[in-house]
Design a protein around this motif. Structure first.
Motif, PDB file in Angstrom:
ATOM      1  N   ARG A   1       0.842  -1.186   0.000  1.00 19.59           N
ATOM      2  CA  ARG A   1       0.000   0.000   0.000  1.00 19.59           C
ATOM      3  C   ARG A   1       0.887   1.249   0.000  1.00 19.59           C
ATOM      4  NH1 ARG A   1      -5.002  -1.587   4.091  1.00 19.59           N
ATOM      5  NH2 ARG A   1      -4.808  -3.844   3.889  1.00 19.59           N
ATOM      6  N   ASP A   2       0.295   2.381  -0.338  1.00 24.00           N
ATOM      7  CA  ASP A   2       1.074   3.621  -0.395  1.00 24.00           C
ATOM      8  C   ASP A   2       1.764   3.948   0.932  1.00 24.00           C
ATOM      9  OD1 ASP A   2       0.567   3.981  -3.050  1.00 24.00           O
ATOM     10  OD2 ASP A   2      -1.003   5.489  -2.783  1.00 24.00           O
ATOM     11  N   PRO A   3       1.089   3.817   2.094  1.00 24.47           N
ATOM     12  CA  PRO A   3       1.796   4.106   3.354  1.00 24.47           C
ATOM     13  C   PRO A   3       2.998   3.191   3.589  1.00 24.47           C
ATOM     14  CG  PRO A   3      -0.581   4.100   3.700  1.00 24.47           C
ATOM     15  CD  PRO A   3      -0.350   3.567   2.321  1.00 24.47           C
ATOM     16  N   ASP A   4       2.906   1.943   3.076  1.00 16.75           N
ATOM     17  CA  ASP A   4       4.033   1.016   3.224  1.00 16.75           C
ATOM     18  C   ASP A   4       5.252   1.524   2.465  1.00 16.75           C
ATOM     19  OD1 ASP A   4       2.365  -0.630   4.669  1.00 16.75           O
ATOM     20  OD2 ASP A   4       1.797  -1.838   2.934  1.00 16.75           O
ATOM     21  N   MET A   5       5.004   2.132   1.309  1.00 14.02           N
ATOM     22  CA  MET A   5       6.120   2.623   0.498  1.00 14.02           C
ATOM     23  C   MET A   5       6.886   3.715   1.235  1.00 14.02           C
ATOM     24  SD  MET A   5       6.098   0.856  -2.337  1.00 14.02           S
ATOM     25  CE  MET A   5       7.049   1.834  -3.517  1.00 14.02           C
ATOM     26  N   GLN A   6       6.190   4.465   2.088  1.00 14.88           N
ATOM     27  CA  GLN A   6       6.852   5.538   2.819  1.00 14.88           C
ATOM     28  C   GLN A   6       7.814   5.006   3.881  1.00 14.88           C
ATOM     29  OE1 GLN A   6       6.323   8.542   1.572  1.00 14.88           O
ATOM     30  NE2 GLN A   6       4.888   7.547   0.165  1.00 14.88           N
ATOM     31  N   VAL A   7       7.588   3.751   4.296  1.00 17.93           N
ATOM     32  CA  VAL A   7       8.439   3.147   5.321  1.00 17.93           C
ATOM     33  C   VAL A   7       9.779   2.709   4.742  1.00 17.93           C
ATOM     34  CG1 VAL A   7       8.603   1.249   6.988  1.00 17.93           C
ATOM     35  CG2 VAL A   7       6.415   2.423   6.621  1.00 17.93           C
ATOM     36  N   LEU A   8       9.788   2.398   3.462  1.00 21.79           N
ATOM     37  CA  LEU A   8      11.025   1.916   2.832  1.00 21.79           C
ATOM     38  C   LEU A   8      12.089   2.995   2.839  1.00 21.79           C
ATOM     39  CD1 LEU A   8       9.531   0.034  -0.259  1.00 21.79           C
ATOM     40  CD2 LEU A   8      10.113  -0.889   1.990  1.00 21.79           C
ATOM     41  N   GLN A   9      13.318   2.583   3.069  1.00 28.33           N
ATOM     42  CA  GLN A   9      14.418   3.535   3.143  1.00 28.33           C
ATOM     43  C   GLN A   9      15.042   3.814   1.783  1.00 28.33           C
ATOM     44  OE1 GLN A   9      17.082   1.884   6.058  1.00 28.33           O
ATOM     45  NE2 GLN A   9      15.617   2.097   7.750  1.00 28.33           N
ATOM     46  N   SER A  10      14.688   2.992   0.791  1.00 27.37           N
ATOM     47  CA  SER A  10      15.180   3.219  -0.569  1.00 27.37           C
ATOM     48  C   SER A  10      14.106   2.809  -1.560  1.00 27.37           C
ATOM     49  CB  SER A  10      16.477   2.435  -0.827  1.00 27.37           C
ATOM     50  OG  SER A  10      16.259   1.047  -0.648  1.00 27.37           O
ATOM     51  N   ASN A  11      14.249   3.261  -2.780  1.00 30.11           N
ATOM     52  CA  ASN A  11      13.260   3.012  -3.828  1.00 30.11           C
ATOM     53  C   ASN A  11      13.491   1.649  -4.461  1.00 30.11           C
ATOM     54  OD1 ASN A  11      11.408   3.080  -5.878  1.00 30.11           O
ATOM     55  ND2 ASN A  11      12.366   4.774  -6.988  1.00 30.11           N
ATOM     56  N   PRO A  12      12.511   0.741  -4.426  1.00 26.40           N
ATOM     57  CA  PRO A  12      12.697  -0.580  -5.047  1.00 26.40           C
ATOM     58  C   PRO A  12      13.036  -0.484  -6.538  1.00 26.40           C
ATOM     59  CG  PRO A  12      10.738  -0.570  -3.668  1.00 26.40           C
ATOM     60  CD  PRO A  12      11.207   0.844  -3.747  1.00 26.40           C
ATOM     61  N   ALA A  13      12.512   0.541  -7.208  1.00 29.88           N
ATOM     62  CA  ALA A  13      12.765   0.686  -8.644  1.00 29.88           C
ATOM     63  C   ALA A  13      14.226   0.958  -8.953  1.00 29.88           C
ATOM     64  CB  ALA A  13      11.893   1.799  -9.220  1.00 29.88           C
ATOM     65  N   ALA A  14      15.017   1.305  -7.926  1.00 29.27           N
ATOM     66  CA  ALA A  14      16.448   1.526  -8.140  1.00 29.27           C
ATOM     67  C   ALA A  14      17.204   0.211  -8.280  1.00 29.27           C
ATOM     68  CB  ALA A  14      17.028   2.338  -6.983  1.00 29.27           C
ATOM     69  N   VAL A  15      16.582  -0.891  -7.911  1.00 28.55           N
ATOM     70  CA  VAL A  15      17.221  -2.204  -8.044  1.00 28.55           C
ATOM     71  C   VAL A  15      17.135  -2.640  -9.506  1.00 28.55           C
ATOM     72  CG1 VAL A  15      17.122  -4.636  -7.363  1.00 28.55           C
ATOM     73  CG2 VAL A  15      16.632  -2.837  -5.688  1.00 28.55           C
ATOM     74  N   PRO A  16      18.240  -3.061 -10.128  1.00 28.22           N
ATOM     75  CA  PRO A  16      18.201  -3.482 -11.525  1.00 28.22           C
ATOM     76  C   PRO A  16      17.152  -4.575 -11.772  1.00 28.22           C
ATOM     77  CG  PRO A  16      20.466  -3.278 -10.782  1.00 28.22           C
ATOM     78  CD  PRO A  16      19.610  -3.104  -9.573  1.00 28.22           C
ATOM     79  N   GLY A  17      16.291  -4.353 -12.765  1.00 27.60           N
ATOM     80  CA  GLY A  17      15.264  -5.321 -13.115  1.00 27.60           C
ATOM     81  C   GLY A  17      13.942  -5.122 -12.402  1.00 27.60           C
ATOM     82  N   VAL A  18      13.882  -4.153 -11.473  1.00 27.64           N
ATOM     83  CA  VAL A  18      12.671  -3.961 -10.675  1.00 27.64           C
ATOM     84  C   VAL A  18      11.899  -2.736 -11.152  1.00 27.64           C
ATOM     85  CG1 VAL A  18      11.757  -3.466  -8.372  1.00 27.64           C
ATOM     86  CG2 VAL A  18      13.650  -5.080  -8.652  1.00 27.64           C
ATOM     87  N   THR A  19      10.607  -2.891 -11.290  1.00 24.44           N
ATOM     88  CA  THR A  19       9.710  -1.776 -11.582  1.00 24.44           C
ATOM     89  C   THR A  19       8.590  -1.766 -10.542  1.00 24.44           C
ATOM     90  OG1 THR A  19       8.416  -3.147 -13.111  1.00 24.44           O
ATOM     91  CG2 THR A  19      10.160  -1.780 -14.058  1.00 24.44           C
ATOM     92  N   VAL A  20       8.011  -0.597 -10.333  1.00 24.11           N
ATOM     93  CA  VAL A  20       6.892  -0.436  -9.410  1.00 24.11           C
ATOM     94  C   VAL A  20       5.662  -0.076 -10.228  1.00 24.11           C
ATOM     95  CG1 VAL A  20       5.982   0.817  -7.423  1.00 24.11           C
ATOM     96  CG2 VAL A  20       8.434   0.307  -7.563  1.00 24.11           C
ATOM     97  N   ARG A  21       4.679  -0.980 -10.224  1.00 19.66           N
ATOM     98  CA  ARG A  21       3.470  -0.765 -11.002  1.00 19.66           C
ATOM     99  C   ARG A  21       2.348  -0.290 -10.089  1.00 19.66           C
ATOM    100  NH1 ARG A  21       3.328  -6.478 -14.339  1.00 19.66           N
ATOM    101  NH2 ARG A  21       5.249  -6.178 -15.565  1.00 19.66           N
ATOM    102  N   LYS A  22       1.735   0.815 -10.438  1.00 23.04           N
ATOM    103  CA  LYS A  22       0.603   1.344  -9.688  1.00 23.04           C
ATOM    104  C   LYS A  22      -0.679   0.646 -10.147  1.00 23.04           C
ATOM    105  CE  LYS A  22       2.377   4.838  -7.235  1.00 23.04           C
ATOM    106  NZ  LYS A  22       2.163   5.048  -5.786  1.00 23.04           N
ATOM    107  N   SER A  23      -1.483   0.244  -9.199  1.00 23.87           N
ATOM    108  CA  SER A  23      -2.766  -0.371  -9.537  1.00 23.87           C
ATOM    109  C   SER A  23      -3.701  -0.202  -8.347  1.00 23.87           C
ATOM    110  CB  SER A  23      -2.595  -1.863  -9.873  1.00 23.87           C
ATOM    111  OG  SER A  23      -2.131  -2.591  -8.752  1.00 23.87           O
ATOM    112  N   GLY A  24      -4.875  -0.793  -8.437  1.00 25.60           N
ATOM    113  CA  GLY A  24      -5.820  -0.775  -7.336  1.00 25.60           C
ATOM    114  C   GLY A  24      -6.132  -2.195  -6.910  1.00 25.60           C
TER     115      GLY A  24
END
Length: 548
Positions: free
Chosen positions: A229-252
């Motif tokens: 969820r969006d609040p969970d993303m705020q807890v992360l200390q770094s962006n997952p999309a910065a990892v090679p091969g990783v993308t963050v897809r927005k959905s519902g």
């Protein structure tokens, strides 16, 4: 003694004679000898468009590369089942140019159509007549780099899934799918480790090993490591999309309003909720262009669908979840209203989730139903038809499809009629729940069985027989045996459960183990797997009685 178990049951196109000044349909007409004039070239372009062949259409234009790209975008974006394109008013001029109009009709299921008329010109070149490429041929005013697209629209606000008290149990919320694509990283192992480190603050169970196992099962395809969820993303200390091969897809996603809750009912409730969304979905054709806000060209949208009113008790659901994690082996627990058959909640631990335990699959009952099946044997007096009727009325000889609980699965083989032996009979948790409700109703003097359900006003489908009138000659001895089991038998050590009646049993040393209890106006069904699963089922039941 016998154990009585019921066997479960090319579009044609009319030819027309047309002069060049009249509308010419492209249907069934390709590039032919006629394409040495302007009308023929435009007709060939339209015929390729009807085939939804962007490259084939583009070769009849003055800029095949640009045209291929633009036509591909629109044809893919519109994704029409059929495209009809008619050439209208083609006129040649003495200076080697021509003009024409195109009437395009896009067609989709449910009689959805979108019509547009565009104008264009053609020129006679050394290679013959060509359609002068302009994006406006697709739609008037379409800019370079623009396209048309047809999209689904959903009414707002979206439906919610409500508990029996009317409070929101599940609702639609924006989520982030963390996707790892093996094809987009040079070092997959390093990416898996880096992603696990990134997710650790909010999802410590998504380890590098878990990610690697998912990748192995996906056979080279992208995997969703976790959905946050969006609040969970705020807890992360770094962006997952910065990892090679990783993308963050927005959905519902339809999620629990109370984040402490989880339930194997979620897929069934989501499927029912999604069916409402699908039934009330609208559509829209949009024009898109670089830097421009999408512009609506056509479409319809009906009113929002109704909320899903369920029988789930949120507080009880929390208690069931706490009880399920009492043991370190697969455990699933379901609670039903003893009078109505309403399913009040269902929970399981992570081991049961991994095993895919659900409410619909038949599992061996072993000795659990010995008192019940002995009663059926006695009443039926070796008459198979009579035994099947009694089993049906007890909820054992039928298969249930419970909207909000059952999820689509491949056809399951019916339960077979077999001689009594360990593991000889198999029933689903829903069957066992229906049996428990039948016994509870008989104990209260209501001599008829009822069908379990989850969504208020939505009937459960019953296949293979009918529930109905109960016979005291069957239910009386069973209730007596259940009372004895709770007082001096295998369930006698359970505390905080006054008036308990129970069925307890296993299918041998390796299980599975069952507990079916009637207490406090509720029916409790516990299913466990693994060694000493009968004891594990009793442990789960005891935890429930202590915290309910």
């Amino acid at each position: 003694m016998k154990i009585w178990v019921k066997r479960a049951p090319t579009v044609a196109c009319a030819a027309a004679t047309c002069s060049i000044a009249l509308a010419i349909s492209a249907c069934g007409i390709g590039a032919s000898a006629d394409d040495d004039d302007a009308a023929g070239a435009v007709r060939a372009f339209a015929a390729a468009m009807e085939r939804q062949d962007p490259g084939g259409a583009a070769k009849y234009t003055t800029a095949p590369g640009q045209a291929t790209e633009a036509l591909t975008l629109t044809l893919n974006g519109m994704n029409a089942e059929h495209l009809d394109m008619a050439v209208e008013r083609p006129v040649e001029y003495s200076d080697g140019t021509a003009s024409f109009s195109l009437k395009s009709t896009y067609r989709w299921a449910k009689d959805r159509t979108f019509e547009t008329t565009s104008s264009g010109t053609a020129r006679h070149l050394s290679t013959g007549w060509k359609v002068t490429w302009e994006p406006s041929i697709i739609y008037p005013g379409l800019p370079y780099g623009g396209q048309l697209r047809e999209i689904r629209t959903d009414a707002t606000p979206p439906p919610t899934v409500n508990s029996r008290s009317g409070k929101t149990f599940m609702y639609l919320q924006p989520v982030n799918e963390i996707v790892l694509d093996p094809a987009q990283t040079r070092d997959l192992t390093a990416s898996a480790r880096a992603l696990a480190r990134t997710l650790e603050p909010i999802a410590p169970l998504i380890t590098a090993q878990v990610i690697t196992e998912k990748l192995g099962q996906a056979s080279g395809k992208p995997i969703t490591a976790v959905t946050l969820r969006d609040p969970d993303m705020q807890v992360l200390q770094s962006n997952p999309a910065a990892v090679p091969g990783v993308t963050v897809r927005k959905s519902g996603k339809l999620v629990m309003a109370d984040r402490r809750l989880s339930s194997p009912m979620e897929p069934g409730l989501t499927n029912y909720w999604q069916a409402i969304r699908d039934a009330t979905a609208g559509w829209q054709v949009q024009m898109l262009g670089p830097g421009l806000k999408p512009r609506k060209l056509a479409g319809e949208q009906g009113p929002p669908g109704p909320d899903v009113e369920t029988t789930v008790d949120q507080n009880l659901q929390l208690s069931l979840g706490d009880a399920a994690v009492e043991v370190g082996q697969p455990a699933t627990i379901m609670a039903l209203d003893a009078g109505t058959g309403a399913i009040l909640g269902m929970a399981q631990n992570s081991y049961a989730v991994e095993r895919g335990i659900n409410a619909n699959t038949p599992y061996p009952v072993g000795s659990t139903l010995n008192p019940v099946l002995a009663g059926v044997d006695r009443v039926a007096n070796a008459n198979q038809g009579a035994a099947e009727t009694v089993l049906d009325r007890l909820g054992l000889g039928v298969q249930f499809t419970v909207p909000g609980l059952s999820t689509p699965t491949p056809d399951r083989p019916g339960v077979q009629t077999v001689d009594f032996r360990s593991g000889g009979a198999s029933y689903s948790m829903t069957n066992m729940g229906a049996l428990g409700v039948a016994m509870a109703r008989a104990s209260a003097g209501q001599m008829s069985s009822v069908v379990p359900y989850v969504i208020k006003g939505v009937p459960t489908s019953v296949v293979g027989g009918k529930l109905g009138e109960l016979d005291g000659a069957t239910t009386g001895p069973v209730l007596a045996a259940m009372t004895q089991t709770a007082k001096t038998g295998d369930a006698s050590d359970l505390t905080a459960a006054p008036g308990l009646k129970a069925l307890v049993g296993t299918n041998g040393p390796q299980g599975p183990g069952w507990f079916v209890g009637l207490q406090g106006g509720k029916v409790l069904v516990v299913y466990c797997e693994g060694e000493k699963s009968g004891t594990a089922a009793l442990q789960v039941a005891q935890k429930y009685f202590r915290i309910k």
